[in-house]
Motif scaffolding. Structure first.
Motif, PDB file in Angstrom:
ATOM      1  N   ALA A  63       0.492  -1.579  -0.056  1.00 37.12           N
ATOM      2  CA  ALA A  63      -0.180  -0.161  -0.508  1.00 37.12           C
ATOM      3  C   ALA A  63       0.884   1.483   0.089  1.00 37.12           C
ATOM      4  O   ALA A  63      -0.081   2.002   0.737  1.00 37.12           O
ATOM      5  N   TYR A  73      -7.420  -1.148  -3.793  1.00 41.40           N
ATOM      6  CA  TYR A  73      -8.154  -2.045  -3.578  1.00 41.40           C
ATOM      7  C   TYR A  73      -7.701  -2.955  -4.506  1.00 41.40           C
ATOM      8  O   TYR A  73      -9.046  -4.105  -4.947  1.00 41.40           O
ATOM      9  N   THR A 105      -3.645  -3.200   6.126  1.00 43.59           N
ATOM     10  CA  THR A 105      -4.351  -4.123   4.934  1.00 43.59           C
ATOM     11  C   THR A 105      -5.547  -4.594   4.884  1.00 43.59           C
ATOM     12  O   THR A 105      -6.533  -4.787   3.672  1.00 43.59           O
ATOM     13  N   HIS A 150      -5.839   3.400   4.725  1.00 44.84           N
ATOM     14  CA  HIS A 150      -5.871   2.227   4.122  1.00 44.84           C
ATOM     15  C   HIS A 150      -4.195   2.433   2.891  1.00 44.84           C
ATOM     16  O   HIS A 150      -4.598   1.337   2.598  1.00 44.84           O
ATOM     17  N   THR A 153      -3.927   0.826  -1.851  1.00 41.43           N
ATOM     18  CA  THR A 153      -3.800  -0.857  -0.937  1.00 41.43           C
ATOM     19  C   THR A 153      -3.673  -1.578  -2.390  1.00 41.43           C
ATOM     20  O   THR A 153      -4.888  -1.533  -3.277  1.00 41.43           O
TER      21      THR A 153
END
Length: 247
Positions: A63, A73, A105, A150, A153
């Motif tokens: 990330a 994502y 994660t 995040h 990601t």
């Protein structure tokens, strides 16, 4: 060697804590006593949850930089498609490739997604977030820490060997985890391990019951310990013989 593990065996394993499972695995003398379980870097986010038992579905993660193509994502759709095709209880296992981790994660969305597709827990060498929102899911999570963002990601590779908390975990490995940590269980030993847990606890109870009864003496303690040891040795002999005959 990989064998089919009946759901009844998995249910039996869930009755016992992970240290007891580790104790029984030692009796087979098939691997060193200092391998096969996670080290201090991996901690349970929700220690009060019951033991997690399931088969690893693995992935690598990063990330720390924007993906070359696609959105954040990236790779989640392909991962969910893979998970949906797997049978049995599944544990998502991530190796974070960023060192040190730069972002979480998982969070509420990912854990809710994994649970909806038959997963019973998640393990990552990286970090988690949304811990308050994930807690009501009763979805065991094990991490190396907590972070609020995040980042970028990206799920990089699916179903590859990963190293988490000092342990190499392969796709399909049987995992047992609770507040004490996570251990792998060789498929061929799963049924005997589940069966051996009750006998191991019975052996330990000899010492524990003596100590809890009061009026203890050194001689009485030594006698109780000797009987406990005798039972463990006999249990180990039986388990090893049965494991050898099954090969």
């Amino acid at each position: 060697m990989s064998v089919e593990i009946p759901s009844a065996v998995l249910d039996e394993l869930r009755k016992y804590d992970t240290p007891t499972v580790c104790n029984v695995l030692e009796l087979f003398e098939m691997r060193s006593r200092i391998v096969g379980y996670t080290d201090v870097r991996i901690q349970a986010c929700y220690p009060a949850l019951p033991p997690m038992v399931g088969f690893a579905t693995t992935a690598t993660f990063r990330a720390g930089a924007p993906p070359r193509g696609g959105d954040t994502y990236m790779g989640l759709g392909a991962q969910v498609e893979r998970i949906a095709a797997l049978s049995g209880p599944k544990v998502v296992v991530f190796q974070d490739l960023d060192d040190p981790p730069t972002a979480a994660t998982f969070g509420e969305i990912m854990c809710t997604t994994y649970k909806a597709f038959g997963c019973v827990g998640l393990v990552t060498s990286g970090c988690g977030r949304d811990l308050d929102q994930v807690e009501p899911l009763k979805f065991p999570c094990f991490t190396g820490g907590t972070m609020p963002s995040h980042g970028y990601t990206q799920i990089v590779e699916l179903e590859v060997p990963v190293r988490v908390g000092g342990v190499w975990i392969n796709p399909g490995d049987l995992l047992h985890g609770d507040r004490n940590g996570i251990t792998t269980i060789p498929h061929e030993l799963a049924a005997l391990t589940a069966e051996g847990c009750a006998g191991f606890m019975d052996a330990e109870s000899v010492v524990l019951n003596y100590l809890r009864a009061g009026n203890v003496t050194v001689a009485g303690f030594v006698t109780a310990r000797d009987e406990c040891k005798r039972r463990m040795i006999e249990l180990g002999k039986s388990l090893k013989a049965r494991a050898a005959s099954a090969r």
